[in-house]
Write an enzyme that holds these catalytic residues in place. Structure first.
Site, short mmCIF file in Angstrom:
data_model
loop_
_atom_site.label_atom_id
_atom_site.label_comp_id
_atom_site.label_asym_id
_atom_site.label_seq_id
_atom_site.Cartn_x
_atom_site.Cartn_y
_atom_site.Cartn_z
CE1 TYR A 15 38.38 49.91 72.38
CE2 TYR A 15 38.83 51.99 71.28
CZ TYR A 15 37.95 51.11 71.85
OH TYR A 15 36.61 51.42 71.89
N GLY A 16 45.07 50.45 72.45
CA GLY A 16 46.40 49.86 72.53
C GLY A 16 47.06 50.15 73.86
CD GLU A 35 44.06 60.53 77.51
OE1 GLU A 35 44.37 59.44 77.01
OE2 GLU A 35 43.75 61.53 76.83
N GLY A 110 39.33 56.75 72.23
CA GLY A 110 38.20 56.64 71.31
C GLY A 110 37.01 55.89 71.86
CG ASN A 114 34.18 53.76 69.94
OD1 ASN A 114 33.27 53.25 70.57
ND2 ASN A 114 35.44 53.35 70.05
CG MET A 117 29.30 49.69 65.33
SD MET A 117 29.11 50.32 63.65
CE MET A 117 28.85 48.80 62.75
CB VAL A 245 53.78 62.91 76.09
CG1 VAL A 245 55.25 62.71 75.74
CG2 VAL A 245 53.39 62.05 77.29
CD GLU A 356 28.75 52.82 61.73
OE1 GLU A 356 29.97 52.58 61.65
OE2 GLU A 356 28.31 53.71 62.46
CG HIS A 442 37.25 53.82 61.29
ND1 HIS A 442 36.46 53.00 60.51
CD2 HIS A 442 36.52 54.08 62.40
CE1 HIS A 442 35.30 52.78 61.13
NE2 HIS A 442 35.30 53.44 62.27
CG ASN A 480 33.09 49.54 62.44
OD1 ASN A 480 32.69 48.65 61.70
ND2 ASN A 480 32.47 50.67 62.58
CG PHE A 482 37.06 49.24 69.10
CD1 PHE A 482 36.87 48.05 69.76
CD2 PHE A 482 35.96 50.10 68.95
CE1 PHE A 482 35.62 47.68 70.25
CE2 PHE A 482 34.71 49.73 69.43
CZ PHE A 482 34.54 48.51 70.07
P1 FDA Z 1 42.85 56.18 70.76
O1 FDA Z 1 42.64 57.32 69.83
O2 FDA Z 1 41.68 55.42 71.20
O3 FDA Z 1 43.59 56.71 72.07
C1 FDA Z 1 44.66 57.61 72.04
C2 FDA Z 1 44.68 58.36 73.36
O4 FDA Z 1 45.93 59.03 73.51
C3 FDA Z 1 43.62 59.43 73.49
O5 FDA Z 1 42.95 59.30 74.72
C4 FDA Z 1 44.40 60.74 73.42
O6 FDA Z 1 43.81 61.79 74.17
C5 FDA Z 1 45.73 60.33 74.00
N1 FDA Z 1 46.87 61.14 73.54
C6 FDA Z 1 47.17 61.48 72.26
N2 FDA Z 1 48.31 62.18 72.22
C7 FDA Z 1 48.76 62.30 73.49
C8 FDA Z 1 49.89 62.93 74.09
N3 FDA Z 1 50.81 63.55 73.35
N4 FDA Z 1 50.01 62.88 75.45
C9 FDA Z 1 49.09 62.23 76.20
N5 FDA Z 1 47.99 61.62 75.68
C10 FDA Z 1 47.84 61.65 74.34
N6 FDA Z 1 35.92 52.01 65.97
C11 FDA Z 1 35.28 50.81 66.05
O7 FDA Z 1 35.93 49.76 66.03
N7 FDA Z 1 33.91 50.78 66.16
C12 FDA Z 1 33.15 51.91 66.16
O8 FDA Z 1 31.92 51.85 66.28
C13 FDA Z 1 33.82 53.17 66.05
N8 FDA Z 1 33.12 54.34 65.98
C14 FDA Z 1 33.78 55.54 66.05
C15 FDA Z 1 33.05 56.72 66.17
C16 FDA Z 1 33.72 57.93 66.34
C17 FDA Z 1 32.95 59.21 66.46
C18 FDA Z 1 35.15 57.95 66.39
C19 FDA Z 1 35.90 59.23 66.58
C20 FDA Z 1 35.86 56.77 66.26
C21 FDA Z 1 35.19 55.57 66.08
N9 FDA Z 1 35.90 54.38 65.99
C22 FDA Z 1 35.22 53.18 66.00
C23 FDA Z 1 37.37 54.35 65.92
C24 FDA Z 1 38.04 53.93 67.23
O9 FDA Z 1 37.54 54.69 68.30
C25 FDA Z 1 39.56 54.12 67.07
O10 FDA Z 1 40.00 53.31 66.00
C26 FDA Z 1 40.33 53.75 68.33
O11 FDA Z 1 39.92 54.52 69.43
C27 FDA Z 1 41.83 53.92 68.13
O12 FDA Z 1 42.50 53.34 69.23
P2 FDA Z 1 43.99 53.72 69.59
O13 FDA Z 1 44.44 52.83 70.69
O14 FDA Z 1 44.79 53.71 68.33
O15 FDA Z 1 43.97 55.24 70.08
#
Ligand code: FDA
Length: 504
Positions: A15-16, A35, A110, A114, A117, A245, A356, A442, A480, A482
């Site tokens: 997301y970010g 990625e 994620g 995910n 939601m 990375v 949820e 989360h 949740n 995101f």
């Molecule tokens: P996010 O984790 O999305 O992305 C990080 C990315 O960086 C990944 O693609 C990873 O592979 C990559 N990466 C990491 N280290 C790296 C490196 N060294 N080099 C290159 N790439 C690298 N939230 C919500 O709001 N509603 C929901 O319904 C759900 N449900 C849910 C279900 C399940 C099963 C999970 C696992 C999670 C959820 N979530 C959720 C949580 C939500 O998905 C989560 O909070 C966000 O994806 C986090 O977003 P970020 O941008 O922080 O990182």
């Protein structure tokens, strides 16, 4: 791109990261996204991009010999998990000593795994968690921007009341109601109209075929279909997949050099590259960004980073639990994998919970009501760099989840009492266990806004280095996360582009 220089690098594609890349691209800044996971757009031998939930293959998991599903058992039998070949699959479970964290791997982070939601937090709680952020600006501007760019949509409530696919949610709603608890509909990025057409047979089934944690083959507006598609459309953004990375350092001129490992999908190293950039955005998620910063600080590559890096981590109070219903109260063999309702008891003065109502799409009647409770657990963990393994270890003990379990138990004890029901003890491993307190979905924190960074995600002790993901949020957001991660990134990157970045 080995040995090349690019103006901006974004690490990750969650997301970010996606917000940063889109807004940089729109501003005309050449941006490279790195990625570690794959691009999920090519069908496997079964004609599908993602593997199913009930008989998962190697596409399910990030380099595991056996799948590690959150519900690992049924009647205490390990019937759910399968042996697989280690592969760059879409769902990772990062196992720390006393906490496991599920994260997505691939273009979209994620958003690929995910439940979709899409919840805007209660304003009063947002203000409590991030008091230094102007809430009026967030709720007037950045939350609406995030919701519309993510393509958040609302369920047709008439369809919800009629369809067999949400019987499980209606049963849970009635039972919560008997305990005096209210529920609320939860918006989603799954296209509800697509789901309705899945039910009538007009569209191929995904949510209605049990797909979610190993990816949705249809219907879900994951980031690759929203933010990232638009980012690529600017013509300024490039994504490299299976590029991990490993480390970050600076050069005399202030630019950053990344050591990046490129592998194939079975983990074989193809190349180790050095890529340099002027502006570096960390969007590798709470675990990934925190680890990169800690490593840089502890190995002396970026020695001036704050001692706050690694602190303020929390699982957003996640506790999973399940109840057993009476035989005369089935939850349905047909269950949509996308949650539509939450039990909202966040205003409870002693034990706030937003739970949820989760599906258990097993394809057969289970009489289970499953929940992912988000509690207000004040405990926080800390990441510490371990030189021997070159990893960030999470200092978090199981008993730190006791406040979360107590809050969830307080709510579901009331539901059980009002309905004459009991917990299920057989779903979370091979021993009696009613509350899953050892994993979370989360992860939040590790590079907290206003502590490890300034109020816009600029990393303290470094220039042109930014955190843009869930690491910024101090361990809890009450819903949740995101939508909050996305909206906060929108706010921060807008300021950073205005003030820090030379655009053409
Ligand atoms: P996010 O984790 O999305 O992305 C990080 C990315 O960086 C990944 O693609 C990873 O592979 C990559 N990466 C990491 N280290 C790296 C490196 N060294 N080099 C290159 N790439 C690298 N939230 C919500 O709001 N509603 C929901 O319904 C759900 N449900 C849910 C279900 C399940 C099963 C999970 C696992 C999670 C959820 N979530 C959720 C949580 C939500 O998905 C989560 O909070 C966000 O994806 C986090 O977003 P970020 O941008 O922080 O990182």
């Amino acid at each position: 791109d080995g040995g090349t220089h690019v103006p901006a690098v974004v690490i990750g594609t969650g997301y970010g990261a996606a917000v940063a890349a889109l807004r940089l691209g729109e501003a005309g800044v050449e941006t490279l996204m790195l990625e570690m996971g794959q691009q999920w757009d090519k069908p496997g031998s079964d004609g599908k991009v993602f593997t199913g939930m009930l008989k998962p293959d190697e596409r399910s998991s990030w380099f595991k010999k056996r799948t590690e599903a959150p519900l690992g058992s049924f009647l205490w039998l390990d019937v759910v998990n399968r042996d697989i070949t280690p592969y760059a699959g879409v769902l990772d479970r990062v196992n720390y000593d006393q906490m496991s964290v599920y994260v997505g791997r691939g273009v979209g982070g994620g958003s690929l795994v995910n439940g979709g939601m899409a919840v805007t937090p209660k304003r009063s709680y947002f203000e409590e968690v991030l008091p230094q952020v102007d809430a009026a600006e967030m709720y007037d501007r950045y939350f609406p921007r995030a919701n519309s760019t993510l393509r958040v949509n609302h369920i047709d409530t008439k369809w919800f009341e009629d369809t067999e696919w949400y019987k499980f949610a209606r049963v849970s709603r009635d039972q919560a109601g008997k305990a005096g608890l209210g529920t609320t509909f939860v918006p989603n990025v799954y296209d509800w109209d697509h789901m309705r057409r899945e039910a009538t047979g007009e569209a191929p089934k995904s949510a209605l075929a049990g797909e979610v944690i190993y990816g949705n083959n249809h219907g879900k507006m994951s980031l690759d279909k929203t933010y990232l598609a638009t980012a690529l459309g600017t013509g300024k953004v490039t994504i490299r997949t299976l590029h991990k990375v490993k480390s970050v350092r600076t050069q005399k001129d202030g630019s950053y050099v990344l050591t990046v490992e490129e592998t194939d999908a079975y983990g074989k190293t193809l190349a180790v590259k050095e890529i340099s950039c002027t502006y570096l955005f960390l969007g590798a998620g709470s675990l990934g960004s925190t680890e990169l910063l800690l490593r840089a600080r502890e190995t002396g590559a970026l020695p001036d980073l704050s001692s706050e890096i690694g602190k303020g981590w929390g699982p957003n109070g996640n506790i999973m639990t399940a109840r057993a219903n009476h035989m005369w109260n089935p939850t349905g063999a047909k269950q949509s994998s996308i949650p539509a309702l939450g039990i909202d008891d966040w205003n409870n003065p002693t034990a706030p919970v937003f739970a949820e109502i989760a599906p258990m799409p097993a394809g057969l009647e289970t009489w289970v009501s499953l929940y992912l409770a988000i509690t207000k657990n004040p405990e926080r963990g800390t990441f510490v760099y371990d030189a021997a393994s070159d990893r960030a270890d999470l200092r978090w003990t199981r008993d730190q989840n006791a406040p979360g379990v107590a809050a969830a138990k307080s709510l579901f004890d009331r539901v059980n009492k009002a309905n004459g029901t009991i917990y299920r003890y057989d779903l979370f491993g091979t021993r009696l266990k009613a509350f899953a307190d050892d994993f979370c979905y989360h992860p939040l924190g590790g590079a907290v806004l206003g502590k490890a960074t300034d109020l816009y995600g600029r990393v303290a002790g470094a220039k042109n280095l930014y955190v843009t993901d869930g690491s910024l949020i101090p361990g809890s957001i009450g819903v949740n996360p995101f939508v909050t991660i996305t909206a906060l990134a929108e706010r921060n990157v807008e300021r950073v582009i205005q003030q820090d970045i030379k655009t053409k």
